[in-house]
Design a protein around this motif. Structure first.
Motif, PDB file in Angstrom:
ATOM      1  N   ARG A  32       0.928  -1.402   0.086  1.00  0.00           N
ATOM      2  CA  ARG A  32      -0.120   0.014   0.074  1.00  0.00           C
ATOM      3  C   ARG A  32       0.706   1.406  -0.045  1.00  0.00           C
ATOM      4  O   ARG A  32       0.436   2.188  -0.706  1.00  0.00           O
ATOM      5  N   ALA A  39       0.819   5.986  -7.036  1.00  0.00           N
ATOM      6  CA  ALA A  39      -0.429   6.537  -7.683  1.00  0.00           C
ATOM      7  C   ALA A  39      -1.125   7.574  -7.164  1.00  0.00           C
ATOM      8  O   ALA A  39      -2.123   8.148  -7.492  1.00  0.00           O
ATOM      9  N   GLU A  42      -5.025   8.493  -2.509  1.00  0.00           N
ATOM     10  CA  GLU A  42      -6.666   8.250  -2.878  1.00  0.00           C
ATOM     11  C   GLU A  42      -6.983   6.913  -3.680  1.00  0.00           C
ATOM     12  O   GLU A  42      -8.059   6.491  -3.537  1.00  0.00           O
ATOM     13  N   ASP A  43      -5.874   6.599  -4.308  1.00  0.00           N
ATOM     14  CA  ASP A  43      -6.052   5.277  -5.059  1.00  0.00           C
ATOM     15  C   ASP A  43      -5.447   4.005  -4.661  1.00  0.00           C
ATOM     16  O   ASP A  43      -5.558   2.874  -5.193  1.00  0.00           O
ATOM     17  N   ASP A  45      -5.734   2.399  -2.030  1.00  0.00           N
ATOM     18  CA  ASP A  45      -6.703   0.822  -1.447  1.00  0.00           C
ATOM     19  C   ASP A  45      -7.003   0.252  -2.596  1.00  0.00           C
ATOM     20  O   ASP A  45      -6.980  -1.008  -2.554  1.00  0.00           O
ATOM     21  N   ASP A  46      -7.516   1.003  -3.581  1.00  0.00           N
ATOM     22  CA  ASP A  46      -8.217   0.140  -4.856  1.00  0.00           C
ATOM     23  C   ASP A  46      -7.089  -0.619  -5.367  1.00  0.00           C
ATOM     24  O   ASP A  46      -7.670  -1.856  -5.837  1.00  0.00           O
ATOM     25  N   LEU A  47      -5.979  -0.029  -5.609  1.00  0.00           N
ATOM     26  CA  LEU A  47      -4.928  -0.778  -6.472  1.00  0.00           C
ATOM     27  C   LEU A  47      -4.501  -2.001  -5.472  1.00  0.00           C
ATOM     28  O   LEU A  47      -4.130  -3.052  -5.946  1.00  0.00           O
ATOM     29  N   PHE A  80      -1.447  -0.802 -11.305  1.00  0.00           N
ATOM     30  CA  PHE A  80      -1.171   0.626 -11.571  1.00  0.00           C
ATOM     31  C   PHE A  80      -0.938   0.904 -12.904  1.00  0.00           C
ATOM     32  O   PHE A  80      -1.694   1.965 -13.339  1.00  0.00           O
ATOM     33  N   SER A  83      -4.379   0.740 -14.619  1.00  0.00           N
ATOM     34  CA  SER A  83      -5.411   1.820 -14.124  1.00  0.00           C
ATOM     35  C   SER A  83      -4.872   3.117 -14.649  1.00  0.00           C
ATOM     36  O   SER A  83      -5.608   3.967 -15.119  1.00  0.00           O
ATOM     37  N   THR A  84      -3.667   3.255 -15.099  1.00  0.00           N
ATOM     38  CA  THR A  84      -3.414   4.690 -15.614  1.00  0.00           C
ATOM     39  C   THR A  84      -3.700   4.674 -17.176  1.00  0.00           C
ATOM     40  O   THR A  84      -4.119   5.623 -17.543  1.00  0.00           O
ATOM     41  N   ALA A  87      -7.445   5.196 -17.167  1.00  0.00           N
ATOM     42  CA  ALA A  87      -7.692   6.588 -16.707  1.00  0.00           C
ATOM     43  C   ALA A  87      -7.354   7.596 -18.055  1.00  0.00           C
ATOM     44  O   ALA A  87      -7.879   8.543 -18.306  1.00  0.00           O
TER      45      ALA A  87
END
Length: 180
Positions: A32, A39, A42-43, A45-47, A80, A83-84, A87
Motif C-alpha cells: 500500500r 499512484a 486516494e487510489d 486502497d483500490d489498487l 497501476f 489503471s493509468t 484513466a
C-alpha cells in the motif's frame, strides 16, 4: 521469511484462505505504501485490493524463483499501469466530450510548496516507481528492475535521471520552471 511465503502460497494454490490472509497481512503495508507513492493515497486502497485479488487468482503462477513480495509488487505495478492506461483513455474521452460541448477547462491552482509528494508527482510514473522502490523502500536495483520488468541498466539510468530532476526541483527558486 521467503521460504515461509513459498509454503504459504502453496497452501493458497490449494484454496487455503487463511494462508492467503497471512500473506496479505505480512505484505499489505509495504505494498500500500508503494502504491500510495506511485499512484496517490486516494487510489492506493483500490489498487492494493486489485493486486491481492490478482495474486489470489494467479497464485499458481508464483514459482518461488524470487521473493513472494517481489512477485506481489510486480502485480501491483501492472495493476497501476493498467489503471493509468484506463484513466488516460477516460480522460481523452471526457476531453473529447467536453470539447464537443464547448466546456471551458478550469486552470489548475494550488500551493507552490515542494514536498516529497509533489516531487514524485512531477516524475513520469516509471521514474517515480524506480525512485520509490530503490530510495523509498530499499529494494536493490536488481530487485526493482525485476519488479518493473525492465533491464537493470535502464532502471539505473531512469533512477539517476529522476534523482537529478528531484534535486533540480529542490534547488530551483520558487516559481521557476524546471526543464530537463
Amino acid at each position: 521469511m521467503d521460504d515461509d511465503d513459498v509454503a504459504l502460497n502453496r497452501r493458497v494454490v490449494s484454496g487455503d484462505r487463511r494462508a492467503f490472509a497471512t500473506l496479505v497481512e505480512r505484505h499489505e503495508a509495504r505494498l500500500r505504501s508503494f502504491l500510495a507513492r506511485v499512484a496517490g493515497a486516494e487510489d492506493a486502497d483500490d489498487l492494493a485490493q486489485e493486486t491481492f485479488l490478482r495474486a489470489w487468482r494467479n497464485a499458481s503462477a508464483f514459482r518461488g524463483a524470487g521473493s513472494y513480495r517481489g512477485w506481489l509488487f510486480t502485480i501491483g505495478w501492472r495493476v497501476f499501469i493498467d489503471s493509468t492506461r484506463r484513466a488516460r483513455i477516460d480522460r481523452a474521452l471526457r476531453t473529447a466530450e467536453s470539447d464537443r460541448l464547448g466546456d471551458a477547462h478550469l486552470p489548475a491552482g494550488g500551493d507552490a510548496q515542494i514536498d516529497t509528494a509533489r516531487l514524485l508527482a512531477a516524475l513520469d510514473p516509471l521514474d517515480r516507481a524506480c525512485v520509490i522502490l530503490c530510495h523509498g523502500q530499499g529494494w536493490s536495483h536488481r530487485e526493482a528492475a525485476m519488479i518493473l520488468k525492465m533491464p537493470l541498466g535502464s532502471l539505473k539510468t531512469r533512477l539517476a535521471r529522476a534523482t537529478r530532476r528531484c534535486e533540480a526541483m529542490l534547488n530551483a527558486p520558487p516559481g521557476s520552471p524546471i526543464n530537463d
